[in-house]
Motif scaffolding. Sequence first.
Motif, PDB file in Angstrom:
ATOM      1  N   TRP A 172     -30.334 -12.930  32.230  1.00 12.86           N
ATOM      2  CA  TRP A 172     -31.161 -13.694  31.295  1.00 12.86           C
ATOM      3  C   TRP A 172     -30.635 -15.120  31.238  1.00 12.86           C
ATOM      4  N   VAL A 186     -33.282 -10.292  23.379  1.00 11.54           N
ATOM      5  CA  VAL A 186     -33.364  -9.605  24.670  1.00 11.54           C
ATOM      6  C   VAL A 186     -32.796  -8.198  24.533  1.00 11.54           C
ATOM      7  N   VAL A 199     -38.271  -8.279  25.767  1.00 14.40           N
ATOM      8  CA  VAL A 199     -37.985  -9.618  25.247  1.00 14.40           C
ATOM      9  C   VAL A 199     -38.911  -9.892  24.065  1.00 14.40           C
ATOM     10  N   ASN A 201     -39.882 -13.311  22.055  1.00 19.72           N
ATOM     11  CA  ASN A 201     -39.689 -14.757  22.142  1.00 19.72           C
ATOM     12  C   ASN A 201     -40.886 -15.455  21.496  1.00 19.72           C
TER      13      ASN A 201
END
Length: 229
Positions: A172, A186, A199, A201
């Motif tokens: 990552w 993550v 993930v 985000n």
Amino acid sequence: MSTPDSPSGTPSGTSSGTPAKRVVVFDYGFGNVRSAERALARAGADVEITRDYDKAMAADGLLVPGVGAFAACMKGLRDARGDWIVGRRLAGGRPVLGICVGMQILFERGIEHGVETEGLDEWPGSVEPLQADIVPHMGWNTVEAPAGTKLFAGLDADARFYFVHSYAVHDWALETANPAMRSPLVTWSTHGKPFVAAVENGALWATQFHPEKSGDAGAQLLTNWIGTL
């Protein structure tokens, strides 16, 4: 406890009478769209399978599935203008969930059989062959979710999810330097070498595993996502 299948495309509704969230499963020719549709409907969403631009843009949530080769999925997505739709939604903070290869294509590139294919570049990194004695990684596995996760909220640490893949992201590379901004969360799993399993985000979430095939754990995960829409 498992729940019976709802009719295709029919949401289970909510006890409060709140309108169900509208979710589009983007149909670009690569993905288990029917199983995703059924799983989302059981989780309470009003689901439609389509590649229509206006419907994909207007939905509360967009799910991007994916099975097969990275290069083929990217071609199919671009042919359906899916790359533009994902970019436009994220630019406006509109939620997107990628699943399996639908997660992989969110990265910078995919490398299969020595051939490099450009991805959507939402995240830096390369999708490369799994580094394990047995490939593909097919079956149930646990994950290591970070503190503060919303995607895995309410799930036990030993919950198992269903994986089918030969490629993954092993490193990552994205961190947020601005302390006012939240760094991506993550989640990792291990098959040979650790790889990115999910993930979170901002508006963009993704899983390497198939929540629609992951029983009660997958149903809870989809319910969690729908609850953020």
